[in-house]
Design an enzyme around this catalytic site. Sequence first.
Site, PDB file in Angstrom:
ATOM      1  N   TYR A 143       0.859  -1.182   0.000  1.00 33.84           N
ATOM      2  CA  TYR A 143       0.000   0.000   0.000  1.00 33.84           C
ATOM      3  C   TYR A 143       0.886   1.220   0.000  1.00 33.84           C
ATOM      4  O   TYR A 143       1.849   1.298   0.763  1.00 33.84           O
ATOM      5  CB  TYR A 143      -0.887  -0.003   1.250  1.00 33.84           C
ATOM      6  CG  TYR A 143      -1.773   1.218   1.396  1.00 33.84           C
ATOM      7  CD1 TYR A 143      -2.812   1.474   0.502  1.00 33.84           C
ATOM      8  CD2 TYR A 143      -1.575   2.122   2.445  1.00 33.84           C
ATOM      9  CE1 TYR A 143      -3.633   2.584   0.659  1.00 33.84           C
ATOM     10  CE2 TYR A 143      -2.391   3.235   2.608  1.00 33.84           C
ATOM     11  CZ  TYR A 143      -3.412   3.464   1.712  1.00 33.84           C
ATOM     12  OH  TYR A 143      -4.226   4.571   1.864  1.00 33.84           O
ATOM     13  N   ASP A 238       9.245   3.075  -0.292  1.00 35.03           N
ATOM     14  CA  ASP A 238       8.196   3.649   0.539  1.00 35.03           C
ATOM     15  C   ASP A 238       8.457   3.206   1.975  1.00 35.03           C
ATOM     16  O   ASP A 238       8.109   2.091   2.377  1.00 35.03           O
ATOM     17  CB  ASP A 238       6.825   3.183   0.052  1.00 35.03           C
ATOM     18  CG  ASP A 238       5.692   3.776   0.879  1.00 35.03           C
ATOM     19  OD1 ASP A 238       5.974   4.389   1.930  1.00 35.03           O
ATOM     20  OD2 ASP A 238       4.522   3.621   0.478  1.00 35.03           O
ATOM     21  N   LYS A 266       4.049   8.730   8.950  1.00 33.49           N
ATOM     22  CA  LYS A 266       3.821   8.068  10.229  1.00 33.49           C
ATOM     23  C   LYS A 266       4.789   8.529  11.331  1.00 33.49           C
ATOM     24  O   LYS A 266       4.597   9.603  11.880  1.00 33.49           O
ATOM     25  CB  LYS A 266       3.788   6.551  10.033  1.00 33.49           C
ATOM     26  CG  LYS A 266       2.648   6.167   9.055  1.00 33.49           C
ATOM     27  CD  LYS A 266       2.144   4.757   9.106  1.00 33.49           C
ATOM     28  CE  LYS A 266       0.817   4.666   8.359  1.00 33.49           C
ATOM     29  NZ  LYS A 266       0.857   3.984   7.078  1.00 33.49           N
TER      30      LYS A 266
HETATM   31  C1  LIG Z   1       0.266   4.540   5.761  1.00 35.56           C
HETATM   32  C2  LIG Z   1       1.053   4.346   4.520  1.00 35.56           C
HETATM   33  C3  LIG Z   1       1.014   5.268   3.460  1.00 35.56           C
HETATM   34  C4  LIG Z   1       0.045   6.415   3.419  1.00 35.56           C
HETATM   35  O1  LIG Z   1       0.267   7.358   4.408  1.00 35.56           O
HETATM   36  P1  LIG Z   1      -0.965   8.322   4.834  1.00 35.56           P
HETATM   37  O2  LIG Z   1      -0.331   9.281   5.780  1.00 35.56           O
HETATM   38  O3  LIG Z   1      -1.992   7.435   5.434  1.00 35.56           O
HETATM   39  O4  LIG Z   1      -1.447   8.980   3.587  1.00 35.56           O
HETATM   40  C5  LIG Z   1       1.874   5.092   2.404  1.00 35.56           C
HETATM   41  N1  LIG Z   1       2.726   4.042   2.366  1.00 35.56           N
HETATM   42  C6  LIG Z   1       2.783   3.135   3.348  1.00 35.56           C
HETATM   43  C7  LIG Z   1       3.774   2.030   3.278  1.00 35.56           C
HETATM   44  C8  LIG Z   1       1.928   3.240   4.441  1.00 35.56           C
HETATM   45  O5  LIG Z   1       1.945   2.296   5.391  1.00 35.56           O
END
Ligand SMILES: *Cc1c(COP(=O)(O)O)cnc(C)c1O
Length: 427
Positions: A143, A238, A266
């Site tokens: 994701y 990511d 995060k």
């Molecule tokens: C949570 C998450 C996102 C998105 O971040 P948001 O602040 O919720 O938009 C993108 N990549 C990864 C791996 C994530 O866990």
Amino acid sequence: MEHHNDDAFGEASKVIAGGVNSPVRAWKSVGGNPIFIDHAQGSRIYDSSEREYIDYVLSWGPMILGHAHPEVVTAICEAAQKGTSFGAPTHAETVMAGLICEAIPSIERVRMTSSGTEATMTAIRLARGYTGKKMIIKFDGCYHGHADSLLIKAGSGVTTLGIPGSPGIPEELANLTLSLPYNDTASIEKAVERHASRLAAIIVEPVAGNMGVVPPREGFLKKLRELTSRNNIVLIFDEVITGFRFHFGGYQNLINITPDLTCLGKIIGGGLPVGAVGGKKEIMERLAPTGDVYQAGTLSGNPLAMSAGIVTLQILKSKITSFPSLANQADGLCREMESLFSRQGIAVCTNRVFSMFTLFFQEGPVNDLTSALKSDISLYARFFHVMLQNGIWLAPSQFEAGFLSFAHTSEDMDKTLNACAKTLRTL
Ligand SMILES: *Cc1c(COP(=O)(O)O)cnc(C)c1O
């Protein structure tokens, strides 16, 4: 003001689409109405009827210092006194960027955003602008936020709801995203060979956390680096979950692989809405105003968010030597839980990377989305609900990571194991 919980969700559903501001909060995969939270402190989270839970969700990862850490709260309050948004640069943004660049050397320049989604969306746009190519590759079960190009076979939220893509994303755009099995070196080699001249980027969670925790196989990420370097493709890590989760830096530091761009979020926001994209100067300077790739944000680098992020990163830097014990604590917890399950004759497969973990309700091994989906999700749902009754707050989906914070104590571990033993007797 106390609200009875079912009332709370009913009330919310009358004014908020689906009653929640982010779908996983709605407990669709485990059933029942979500519990509303009143407050949290350290490792504990409290619902609107003052019931206490030991929290292993931690706002889906950010709260590595525990909830309402006093230094973070003080920093936010002090920042608020000075005004909450100026729409002009502040020194705090430079301090924040400095901490990120120091911790993750592949980041020579950074741009702050208000969410992880904005960070990955910007990374993709940059990669396309920089290479002049259109296609991207992602991996099934990873994701990367909810931007159009990235919402294809996109992990927990959509997996939980059983939808592969999403209406509202034009086919023309979806067709530019290829999603391949995680950890499958042969399929990525074949795809790059076939599409190299059209590929702008490969984006990957270096440790997958959104189909439950799935570590990269030996050689997988190295192969991605080789293929992208050879073919003028931008490699994007990511690290929105993994950044600062394992040590003061990214997962990339630990494996010695340098991506071109990195996305963060995060943890770096200390619980406030923050994301960041950073990487090679040559690519990053393509962003406006130095370059022609547009990206912006009224609240980007917001003073409150920077204050929480700076203090969080400074504390994490001072805790460099404590990260291994956090991982040990997670290891102990997972092993003890496994043995409770095995004594009860229930198969579980534990995937753990430092302080993030998932107990998959199946024999395993789990190394991609296909294998993750073999889990017994109805058993997980029952486990989730009884654990909750026993005071343990787990993710309301099998396909999520559990997290420990520095606020979790050995007493928390004991309580959790007792709750687990009690829960298993009733399943
Ligand atoms: C949570 C998450 C996102 C998105 O971040 P948001 O602040 O919720 O938009 C993108 N990549 C990864 C791996 C994530 O866990």
